[in-house]
Design a protein around this motif. Sequence first.
Motif, short mmCIF file in Angstrom:
data_model
loop_
_atom_site.label_atom_id
_atom_site.label_comp_id
_atom_site.label_asym_id
_atom_site.label_seq_id
_atom_site.Cartn_x
_atom_site.Cartn_y
_atom_site.Cartn_z
N ARG A 139 0.83 -1.20 0.00
CA ARG A 139 0.00 0.00 0.00
C ARG A 139 0.87 1.26 0.00
NH1 ARG A 139 -4.58 0.93 4.04
NH2 ARG A 139 -4.92 2.58 2.48
N LEU A 140 1.94 1.26 0.80
CA LEU A 140 2.83 2.42 0.83
C LEU A 140 3.48 2.64 -0.53
CD1 LEU A 140 4.73 2.43 4.26
CD2 LEU A 140 3.46 4.33 3.24
N VAL A 141 3.88 1.55 -1.19
CA VAL A 141 4.53 1.67 -2.49
C VAL A 141 3.53 2.08 -3.58
CG1 VAL A 141 5.74 0.38 -4.29
CG2 VAL A 141 6.38 0.06 -1.90
N LYS A 142 2.37 1.43 -3.62
CA LYS A 142 1.41 1.66 -4.69
C LYS A 142 0.62 2.96 -4.51
CE LYS A 142 -1.07 -1.88 -6.11
NZ LYS A 142 -0.71 -2.00 -7.54
N GLU A 143 0.18 3.24 -3.29
CA GLU A 143 -0.68 4.40 -3.06
C GLU A 143 0.10 5.68 -2.77
OE1 GLU A 143 -3.89 3.58 -0.27
OE2 GLU A 143 -3.77 1.43 -0.76
#
Length: 301
Positions: A139-143
């Motif tokens: 989530r941190l990487v994608k969002e």
Amino acid sequence: MTQHTPLQAAQTQSTDSSGTGSGASGNPKALYGGTSSRRITVRDISLAKERGEKWPMLTAYDAMTASVFDESGIPVMLVGDSAGNCHLGYDTTVPVTLDQMIMLSAAVVRGTSRAMIVGDLPFGSYQESPTQALRSAMRLVKEAGVGAVKLEGGERSHSQIKLLTEAGIPVMAHIGLTPQSVNTQGYRVQGRGEEAAQQLLRDAKAVQDAGAFAVVLELVPAELAAEVTRILHIPTVGIGAGPETDAQVLVWTDALGLTGGKMPRFVKTYANLRSVMSDAAKAFAEDVVGGTFPLEEHSVH
């Protein structure tokens, strides 16, 4: 002689007569002072370790502050869960949520173009299992668009780090004082005494073995931090860990004098923004009360 603020001095040091950074060593590939304008990568961090190059890291929590640090040449920024203490009003980092970290990290990414942005995995977002850690990190990487994530723990976090790195997510580890463990660890120096020192060395080797590209050493005796730095092939990032680590990190509100109150011994304050902001707020208030703001030049018709 022209006087420079610490920030202006850093900008002056990082540019040569042609306006491109050269760094103290004159190496165009230097993390701080180099000429490349692309995003810093894990490979850049690894090569800096091989060159014996020291580098700075600051925390950042919003786009505007991050843009200032990016323009100043800071090569790595940590969107730390320390935001809980210095921006969200919490007493510890424990209450910070993953959604909050995603929001803050995305803002820092948007405000920068060169620095590697490392997003913290907050308490409760990775301890349950490697699978939970992977979901949170994704989530941190994608969002948010971070280039790496950070999580606390040595041997106990080996499986989480291993799964994340195998999935292609760079991990910065964090050992020594781990603020998310404040309820069991307290805020005290870690690694004192033979048994504690050996455990910290095991933790350092464990995160390297799991695939971490760097490791933060917080509040660790300088001699022990120096030993860890010598035996690891990944960079060490010190905060209260003496001068021999490969890099140094500070919470920006501490370093620039916004936090107020008594600072930890390891903090060096480079400005007094709290005083500057207070004086400006008082000047504004006095102008309003005294009727000298707004004037005609501040008005529209």
